[in-house]
Design a protein around this motif. Structure first.
Motif, PDB file in Angstrom:
ATOM      1  N   ASP A 181       0.806  -1.233   0.000  1.00 50.00           N
ATOM      2  CA  ASP A 181       0.000   0.000   0.000  1.00 50.00           C
ATOM      3  C   ASP A 181       0.831   1.271   0.000  1.00 50.00           C
ATOM      4  O   ASP A 181       0.453   2.271   0.621  1.00 50.00           O
ATOM      5  CB  ASP A 181      -0.946   0.030   1.213  1.00 50.00           C
ATOM      6  CG  ASP A 181      -1.885  -1.161   1.243  1.00 50.00           C
ATOM      7  OD1 ASP A 181      -2.005  -1.848   0.221  1.00 50.00           O
ATOM      8  OD2 ASP A 181      -2.487  -1.397   2.299  1.00 50.00           O
ATOM      9  N   PHE A 182       1.956   1.257  -0.686  1.00 42.59           N
ATOM     10  CA  PHE A 182       2.811   2.452  -0.684  1.00 42.59           C
ATOM     11  C   PHE A 182       2.094   3.616  -1.372  1.00 42.59           C
ATOM     12  O   PHE A 182       1.497   3.451  -2.428  1.00 42.59           O
ATOM     13  CB  PHE A 182       4.141   2.175  -1.390  1.00 42.59           C
ATOM     14  CG  PHE A 182       5.161   3.253  -1.144  1.00 42.59           C
ATOM     15  CD1 PHE A 182       5.906   3.273   0.025  1.00 42.59           C
ATOM     16  CD2 PHE A 182       5.355   4.283  -2.071  1.00 42.59           C
ATOM     17  CE1 PHE A 182       6.834   4.267   0.272  1.00 42.59           C
ATOM     18  CE2 PHE A 182       6.277   5.283  -1.829  1.00 42.59           C
ATOM     19  CZ  PHE A 182       7.017   5.277  -0.659  1.00 42.59           C
ATOM     20  N   GLY A 183       2.179   4.774  -0.739  1.00 36.25           N
ATOM     21  CA  GLY A 183       1.540   5.956  -1.304  1.00 36.25           C
ATOM     22  C   GLY A 183       0.272   6.353  -0.567  1.00 36.25           C
ATOM     23  O   GLY A 183      -0.279   7.416  -0.794  1.00 36.25           O
ATOM     24  N   THR A 184      -0.193   5.486   0.346  1.00 33.56           N
ATOM     25  CA  THR A 184      -1.432   5.813   1.054  1.00 33.56           C
ATOM     26  C   THR A 184      -1.169   6.443   2.414  1.00 33.56           C
ATOM     27  O   THR A 184      -2.047   7.041   2.998  1.00 33.56           O
ATOM     28  CB  THR A 184      -2.290   4.558   1.313  1.00 33.56           C
ATOM     29  OG1 THR A 184      -1.482   3.609   2.029  1.00 33.56           O
ATOM     30  CG2 THR A 184      -2.756   3.933   0.024  1.00 33.56           C
ATOM     31  N   GLY A 185       0.013   6.310   2.940  1.00 35.86           N
ATOM     32  CA  GLY A 185       0.243   6.742   4.312  1.00 35.86           C
ATOM     33  C   GLY A 185       1.378   7.713   4.434  1.00 35.86           C
ATOM     34  O   GLY A 185       1.486   8.647   3.647  1.00 35.86           O
ATOM     35  N   TYR A 186       2.206   7.453   5.378  1.00 40.52           N
ATOM     36  CA  TYR A 186       3.228   8.419   5.730  1.00 40.52           C
ATOM     37  C   TYR A 186       4.639   8.009   5.352  1.00 40.52           C
ATOM     38  O   TYR A 186       5.567   8.772   5.508  1.00 40.52           O
ATOM     39  CB  TYR A 186       3.206   8.659   7.252  1.00 40.52           C
ATOM     40  CG  TYR A 186       1.830   8.829   7.795  1.00 40.52           C
ATOM     41  CD1 TYR A 186       1.228  10.086   7.792  1.00 40.52           C
ATOM     42  CD2 TYR A 186       1.122   7.741   8.284  1.00 40.52           C
ATOM     43  CE1 TYR A 186      -0.054  10.245   8.277  1.00 40.52           C
ATOM     44  CE2 TYR A 186      -0.162   7.907   8.776  1.00 40.52           C
ATOM     45  CZ  TYR A 186      -0.744   9.154   8.770  1.00 40.52           C
ATOM     46  OH  TYR A 186      -2.008   9.313   9.245  1.00 40.52           O
ATOM     47  N   LYS A 201       5.003  -2.071  -3.019  1.00 39.85           N
ATOM     48  CA  LYS A 201       3.784  -2.176  -3.810  1.00 39.85           C
ATOM     49  C   LYS A 201       3.093  -0.825  -3.861  1.00 39.85           C
ATOM     50  O   LYS A 201       2.723  -0.267  -2.824  1.00 39.85           O
ATOM     51  CB  LYS A 201       2.840  -3.225  -3.210  1.00 39.85           C
ATOM     52  CG  LYS A 201       3.437  -4.624  -3.215  1.00 39.85           C
ATOM     53  CD  LYS A 201       2.424  -5.668  -2.789  1.00 39.85           C
ATOM     54  CE  LYS A 201       1.520  -6.082  -3.922  1.00 39.85           C
ATOM     55  NZ  LYS A 201       0.698  -7.273  -3.546  1.00 39.85           N
ATOM     56  N   ILE A 202       2.949  -0.319  -5.063  1.00 42.39           N
ATOM     57  CA  ILE A 202       2.238   0.944  -5.240  1.00 42.39           C
ATOM     58  C   ILE A 202       0.747   0.669  -5.083  1.00 42.39           C
ATOM     59  O   ILE A 202       0.197  -0.218  -5.731  1.00 42.39           O
ATOM     60  CB  ILE A 202       2.540   1.551  -6.631  1.00 42.39           C
ATOM     61  CG1 ILE A 202       4.038   1.903  -6.716  1.00 42.39           C
ATOM     62  CG2 ILE A 202       1.671   2.752  -6.910  1.00 42.39           C
ATOM     63  CD1 ILE A 202       4.469   2.447  -8.059  1.00 42.39           C
ATOM     64  N   ASP A 203       0.105   1.402  -4.202  1.00 41.77           N
ATOM     65  CA  ASP A 203      -1.293   1.158  -3.885  1.00 41.77           C
ATOM     66  C   ASP A 203      -2.206   1.385  -5.089  1.00 41.77           C
ATOM     67  O   ASP A 203      -1.936   2.213  -5.944  1.00 41.77           O
ATOM     68  CB  ASP A 203      -1.739   2.070  -2.740  1.00 41.77           C
ATOM     69  CG  ASP A 203      -3.080   1.643  -2.187  1.00 41.77           C
ATOM     70  OD1 ASP A 203      -3.131   0.566  -1.566  1.00 41.77           O
ATOM     71  OD2 ASP A 203      -4.079   2.363  -2.411  1.00 41.77           O
ATOM     72  N   LYS A 204      -3.318   0.641  -5.091  1.00 45.78           N
ATOM     73  CA  LYS A 204      -4.221   0.721  -6.245  1.00 45.78           C
ATOM     74  C   LYS A 204      -4.866   2.096  -6.399  1.00 45.78           C
ATOM     75  O   LYS A 204      -5.186   2.508  -7.505  1.00 45.78           O
ATOM     76  CB  LYS A 204      -5.264  -0.386  -6.221  1.00 45.78           C
ATOM     77  CG  LYS A 204      -6.098  -0.530  -4.988  1.00 45.78           C
ATOM     78  CD  LYS A 204      -7.082  -1.691  -5.177  1.00 45.78           C
ATOM     79  CE  LYS A 204      -7.822  -2.027  -3.909  1.00 45.78           C
ATOM     80  NZ  LYS A 204      -6.961  -2.713  -2.914  1.00 45.78           N
ATOM     81  N   SER A 205      -5.012   2.819  -5.300  1.00 42.08           N
ATOM     82  CA  SER A 205      -5.591   4.158  -5.423  1.00 42.08           C
ATOM     83  C   SER A 205      -4.684   5.062  -6.261  1.00 42.08           C
ATOM     84  O   SER A 205      -5.139   6.015  -6.894  1.00 42.08           O
ATOM     85  CB  SER A 205      -5.804   4.767  -4.032  1.00 42.08           C
ATOM     86  OG  SER A 205      -4.569   4.931  -3.379  1.00 42.08           O
ATOM     87  N   VAL A 235       6.125  -3.315  -7.487  1.00 43.25           N
ATOM     88  CA  VAL A 235       4.907  -3.992  -7.933  1.00 43.25           C
ATOM     89  C   VAL A 235       3.793  -2.947  -7.960  1.00 43.25           C
ATOM     90  O   VAL A 235       3.592  -2.253  -6.959  1.00 43.25           O
ATOM     91  CB  VAL A 235       4.490  -5.108  -6.935  1.00 43.25           C
ATOM     92  CG1 VAL A 235       3.283  -5.887  -7.456  1.00 43.25           C
ATOM     93  CG2 VAL A 235       5.652  -6.037  -6.606  1.00 43.25           C
ATOM     94  N   ALA A 236       3.082  -2.824  -9.067  1.00 45.52           N
ATOM     95  CA  ALA A 236       1.915  -1.938  -9.085  1.00 45.52           C
ATOM     96  C   ALA A 236       0.678  -2.788  -8.894  1.00 45.52           C
ATOM     97  O   ALA A 236       0.470  -3.754  -9.631  1.00 45.52           O
ATOM     98  CB  ALA A 236       1.839  -1.169 -10.392  1.00 45.52           C
ATOM     99  N   GLU A 237      -0.146  -2.464  -7.895  1.00 42.20           N
ATOM    100  CA  GLU A 237      -1.369  -3.243  -7.697  1.00 42.20           C
ATOM    101  C   GLU A 237      -2.581  -2.480  -8.214  1.00 42.20           C
ATOM    102  O   GLU A 237      -2.538  -1.274  -8.407  1.00 42.20           O
ATOM    103  CB  GLU A 237      -1.542  -3.677  -6.238  1.00 42.20           C
ATOM    104  CG  GLU A 237      -1.730  -2.576  -5.247  1.00 42.20           C
ATOM    105  CD  GLU A 237      -1.976  -3.093  -3.816  1.00 42.20           C
ATOM    106  OE1 GLU A 237      -1.577  -4.218  -3.481  1.00 42.20           O
ATOM    107  OE2 GLU A 237      -2.577  -2.329  -3.048  1.00 42.20           O
TER     108      GLU A 237
END
Ligand code: C2E
Ligand code: CA
Ligand code: CA
Ligand code: CA
Length: 278
Positions: A181-186, A201-205, A235-237
């Motif tokens: 979920d990289f990109g969703t938090g801090y 993993k780049i988050d799906k959002s 990894v892009a999810e």
């Protein structure tokens, strides 16, 4: 206005009560889910964006509840975490996924990888960690079991020195670490370096906005460039369209996962994918 306020209060307490009842009933059922074989692991393919072939899978929990319709892990995982049931469930996930991985490595692809999700709550169980390390060090394919453990960044914010030690021991036993979920938090990329992650993993959002939103696209590109500079694969999810895939592929993203390729599927169906391709 007063009456309205009062009404609103009643409305909230009613939904809160309903919510609490729902959670209590889910928790009650969840206690028996494992012993009565209602849990199942589905697998979602992860493809190499260079070769377009399936080279890994993420194991995702499904609960075949005898009465209710499908209950999403987004609903029951938090309840499992709060109640501590996630320890036993997580153990079952580990054993199942490892056995499956071993089988697939023997019969399909020798370098196949399977990732499991490990909840931050599980990192508090030192005995679970010790058991897993024991199991892994007894594996014949040691030191490369092909197991990937996905971790969310909330774990890293706890700044617990014991977590770092667990990471080191997992890696010593051949486990690869992936930041989910990289990109969703801090978390910043410095975390990745500090904790020795192998994948992010780049988050799906994120993935789902890169075509329309040029800021997100640039940021995504920068993440990939910096991750690669740190020796981390990306990894892009949540890839759902060819346009998203092609952009990510141009940016040098290593792996892709999403409905464009396949939803998470049961073991039998996944083996058809391994046999015949997507
Ligand atoms: P996650 O780890 O971020 O897993 C990816 C989620 O995205 C999965 O949802 C997957 O089905 C979904 N997904 C994959 N590709 C696409 C796509 O192209 N579009 C969309 N919209 N969604 C896509 P799922 O299976 O419902 O799982 C939800 C979350 O539940 C997981 O998110 C993870 O946080 C948790 N979870 C699932 N299995 C386990 C488990 O065994 N242990 C733990 N601790 N958590 C789990
Ligand atoms: Ca995950
Ligand atoms: Ca994720
Ligand atoms: Ca997620």
């Amino acid at each position: 206005a007063k009456a309205q306020g009062k009404g609103r209060f009643c409305y909230f307490t009613k939904t809160m009560q309903e919510n609490a009842n729902y959670r209590a009933s889910i928790l009650n059922d969840l206690r028996t889910a494992l012993p009565s074989n209602q849990l199942e692991l589905y697998y979602q393919p992860i493809i190499s964006l260079r070769t377009n072939t399936v080279i890994k899978a993420e194991a995702l929990l499904r609960w075949n509840h005898p009465q209710r319709d499908i209950i999403s892990p987004l609903q029951f995982i938090p309840i499992a975490e709060e109640s501590g049931l996630i320890i036993d469930i997580g153990d079952w996930v580990f054993q199942q996924a490892l056995a499956q991985l071993k089988h697939w490595r023997q019969h399909f692809q020798a370098d196949f990888q399977v990732s499991i999700n490990k909840s931050p709550v599980q990192f508090k169980s030192l005995s679970q960690h010790a058991d897993w390390m024991d199991t892994l060090s007894r594996e014949s394919n040691y030191p490369e079991p092909g197991l990937v453990v996905e971790i969310t960044e909330s774990l890293l914010l706890q700044e617990d020195p014991n977590i770092m030690l667990q990471f080191k021991q997992m890696q010593h036993n051949g486990v690869k670490l992936s930041l989910d979920d990289f990109g969703t938090g801090y978390s910043s990329l410095s975390y990745l370096n500090k904790f020795g992650f192998d994948f992010l993993k780049i988050d799906k959002s994120f993935t789902q906005e890169i075509v329309e939103n040029s800021d997100k696209r640039e940021l995504c590109n920068a993440i990939i460039v910096m991750a690669h500079a740190l020796g981390i694969e990306v990894v892009a999810e949540g890839i759902e369209t060819l346009a998203q895939q092609d952009l990510l592929s141009e940016m040098g993203c290593d792996y892709g996962q999403g409905y464009l390729y396949s939803k998470p599927v049961p073991v039998k169906k996944f083996e058809q994918i391994l046999k015949n391709g997507l």
